[in-house]
Design a protein around this motif. Structure first.
Motif, short mmCIF file in Angstrom:
data_model
loop_
_atom_site.label_atom_id
_atom_site.label_comp_id
_atom_site.label_asym_id
_atom_site.label_seq_id
_atom_site.Cartn_x
_atom_site.Cartn_y
_atom_site.Cartn_z
N ALA A 108 -1.26 9.11 9.31
CA ALA A 108 -2.68 9.34 9.58
C ALA A 108 -3.51 8.11 9.23
N TYR A 109 -3.23 7.46 8.10
CA TYR A 109 -3.98 6.27 7.70
C TYR A 109 -3.75 5.13 8.70
N THR A 110 -2.51 4.94 9.15
CA THR A 110 -2.19 3.86 10.08
C THR A 110 -2.94 4.01 11.39
N PHE A 111 -2.94 5.20 11.96
CA PHE A 111 -3.60 5.40 13.25
C PHE A 111 -5.13 5.34 13.11
N LEU A 112 -5.66 5.75 11.96
CA LEU A 112 -7.11 5.60 11.74
C LEU A 112 -7.46 4.13 11.56
N LEU A 113 -6.57 3.39 10.90
CA LEU A 113 -6.82 1.97 10.69
C LEU A 113 -6.86 1.21 12.02
N ASN A 114 -6.07 1.70 12.97
CA ASN A 114 -6.04 1.08 14.30
C ASN A 114 -7.12 1.63 15.23
N SER A 115 -7.99 2.49 14.70
CA SER A 115 -9.10 3.06 15.49
C SER A 115 -10.40 2.81 14.73
N PHE A 134 0.84 -1.20 0.00
CA PHE A 134 0.00 0.00 0.00
C PHE A 134 0.88 1.26 0.00
N SER A 135 1.93 1.24 0.80
CA SER A 135 2.83 2.40 0.90
C SER A 135 3.50 2.68 -0.44
N HIS A 136 3.89 1.62 -1.15
CA HIS A 136 4.53 1.78 -2.45
C HIS A 136 3.57 2.42 -3.45
N LEU A 137 2.33 1.99 -3.45
CA LEU A 137 1.32 2.58 -4.34
C LEU A 137 1.09 4.05 -4.01
N LEU A 138 0.96 4.34 -2.72
CA LEU A 138 0.71 5.71 -2.28
C LEU A 138 1.88 6.61 -2.66
N LEU A 155 -9.26 7.38 0.64
CA LEU A 155 -8.77 6.36 1.56
C LEU A 155 -9.42 6.45 2.93
N VAL A 156 -10.26 7.46 3.15
CA VAL A 156 -10.96 7.62 4.43
C VAL A 156 -12.41 8.00 4.17
N ASN A 157 -13.22 7.73 5.16
CA ASN A 157 -14.62 8.16 5.17
C ASN A 157 -14.81 9.18 6.28
N LYS A 158 -15.72 10.12 6.06
CA LYS A 158 -15.95 11.17 7.06
C LYS A 158 -17.44 11.24 7.37
N GLN A 159 -17.75 11.23 8.67
CA GLN A 159 -19.14 11.36 9.10
C GLN A 159 -19.16 12.11 10.43
N ASN A 160 -19.85 13.27 10.42
CA ASN A 160 -19.95 14.10 11.63
C ASN A 160 -18.57 14.43 12.22
N GLU A 161 -17.67 14.84 11.35
CA GLU A 161 -16.31 15.25 11.74
C GLU A 161 -15.49 14.10 12.31
N ILE A 162 -15.93 12.88 12.10
CA ILE A 162 -15.17 11.71 12.52
C ILE A 162 -14.67 10.99 11.27
N PHE A 163 -13.36 10.71 11.25
CA PHE A 163 -12.74 10.06 10.09
C PHE A 163 -12.46 8.60 10.42
N GLN A 206 -6.54 15.89 4.23
CA GLN A 206 -6.92 16.35 2.89
C GLN A 206 -6.38 15.40 1.83
N LYS A 207 -5.14 14.95 2.02
CA LYS A 207 -4.55 14.03 1.07
C LYS A 207 -5.30 12.70 1.06
N LEU A 208 -5.61 12.16 2.23
CA LEU A 208 -6.32 10.88 2.32
C LEU A 208 -7.74 10.99 1.75
N THR A 209 -8.39 12.12 2.01
CA THR A 209 -9.74 12.31 1.49
C THR A 209 -9.73 12.40 -0.03
N LYS A 210 -8.78 13.15 -0.58
CA LYS A 210 -8.67 13.30 -2.03
C LYS A 210 -8.39 11.96 -2.71
#
Length: 408
Positions: free
Chosen positions: A329-336, A31-35, A377-385, A370-374
């Motif tokens: 940011a993606y790693t810590f969101l993935l673990n939450s 995933f990191s290589h693709l990103l 790679l993330v979803n956003k709902q009520n200011e929670i990613f 912003q990078k992950l949203t563009k």
């Protein structure tokens, strides 16, 4: 001292550190290589734009010009380059050095034992950027090592310099030419390990000036040495000449006689005195040359890149910062699984760096999200990613890579 946005670890170290936090480290590295590849492609456009707008006034260019640009066209290129250069520096997490900070630096006690003068009127625009700020202590020695004085100073790990000279009319009016640079040209430079108090040595027109103590040492040496030469080599001849002059002016009644031996002695004495004057003048010039050599030696080891090479380096640094921020940011969101707000995510990453790696930084959470949203790679709902699953993220990035070029 405010914390830096710069993440002081390589991209590969960050990838490995993040992989250790996840149950599928090899999948994450794919995933990191693709990103990284997608972000690299995005910055390729920025690099080409900088090269295009800098080309008309690149002092190191080895290519021919198809046509000469008008003054208005050159000004437009300079404006676009300055704008793009500032954007890249911000992406690489450089901070702008304010005019107040620059003035404070010029007034501070310098580590570099040379006094420098800068003609600021030669520049139409001067901007300094820095990255990595720390407090250091160095012991300054004087009086042949007898006196030692500890000095605490602010050190910048990286300093980028953007300078635009005034036009030819200004230099023609002052009857001078900027050494090594064309009027109205733009130069960019990159330096490392620069004490804040020594920023003036980074200016292209800085000139070595004698410090008051250096002038005092040379002057006192010249006065004492000159007095000794006058007394020992010319004392008797001067007394005799004074007596002869007094007789000619009528101030003395007794006639004075000067023979050939007296004139020879006087000529030898004047030769010795002239040699002493030349020796002292040479000492002054040699001291200044030693200071200039010390300045050039210092800059030799601090200079990292010049002109077009600078923004190649900065573009590479900017894309690495973007990759590191997005991966963290993606790693810590993935673990939450329940998701995090931007503030919670920011605090969690900064606390992890402080606790696990003894590193204090101001993580750029907004840029990362912003990078992950563009990149979807993330979803956003009520200011929670929340992060999308790793396999889905790889598939999404793979599709974006495949869709980069579509020709009918």
């Amino acid at each position: 001292m405010p914390y830096d946005r710069f993440i002081p670890f390589t991209k590969y170290d960050v990838i490995n550190l993040c992989a250790q936090l996840l149950p599928e480290p090899e999948s994450f590295k794919q995933f990191s290589h693709l990103l990284s590849s997608l972000i690299h492609h995005q910055y390729y456009t920025h690099l080409e734009s900088l090269k295009y707008h800098y080309a008309p006034f690149d002092p190191n260019s080895d290519t021919r010009k198809i046509k000469q640009l008008t003054a208005e066209q050159k000004a437009a290129h300079q404006s676009e380059f300055a704008k793009g250069f500032a954007q890249i520096l911000n992406a690489a997490n450089y901070e702008k050095i304010t005019q107040d900070d620059l003035q404070d630096a010029l007034n501070e006690e310098s580590l570099f034992k040379v006094r420098l003068a800068v003609e600021f009127d030669d520049f139409a625009e001067v901007v300094f950027y820095r990255r990595g700020e720390s407090q250091k202590t160095e012991v300054l020695t004087s009086w042949w090592g007898i006196r030692k004085k500890p000095l605490q100073f602010t050190n910048y790990d990286r300093v980028a310099v953007f300078i635009r000279f005034k036009d030819a009319d200004y230099f023609a009016a002052k009857n001078k030419q900027p050494l090594g640079y064309e009027p109205n040209s733009t130069i960019v430079k990159l330096f490392q390990n620069v004490p804040k108090a020594d920023l003036e040595m980074l200016f292209p027109n800085s000139e070595v000036k004698m410090r008051p103590i250096d002038k005092a040492v040379i002057a006192s040496s010249a006065l004492v040495g000159g007095a000794v030469v006058l007394v020992t080599k010319l004392g008797a001849s001067i007394v005799l000449l004074a007596a002869l002059l007094s007789f000619w002016l009528g101030w003395r009644s007794e006639e004075v006689h000067m023979g050939q031996q007296h004139f020879i002695t006087f000529a030898i004495g004047m030769g010795v005195f002239g040699g002493f004057i030349f020796k002292e003048w040479s000492k002054f010039k040699n001291r200044k040359i030693r200071f200039m050599k010390a300045l050039s030696d210092n800059l030799y080891f601090k200079n990292l890149d010049n002109n077009a090479g600078v923004f190649h380096t900065l573009v590479d640094s900017a894309q690495e910062e973007d990759v590191k921020e997005a991966l963290l940011a993606y790693t810590f969101l993935l673990n939450s699984p329940k998701g995090l707000s931007p503030t919670q995510l920011d605090e969690k990453i900064e606390a992890w760096f402080e606790q696990q790696h003894h590193c204090l930084l101001d993580f750029e959470i907004n840029d990362a999200l912003q990078k992950l949203t563009k990149m979807q790679l993330v979803n956003k709902q009520n200011e929670i990613f929340t992060a999308i699953p790793l396999h889905q993220a790889k598939a999404s990035l793979d599709k974006q890579w495949d869709d980069l070029f579509k020709f009918s």
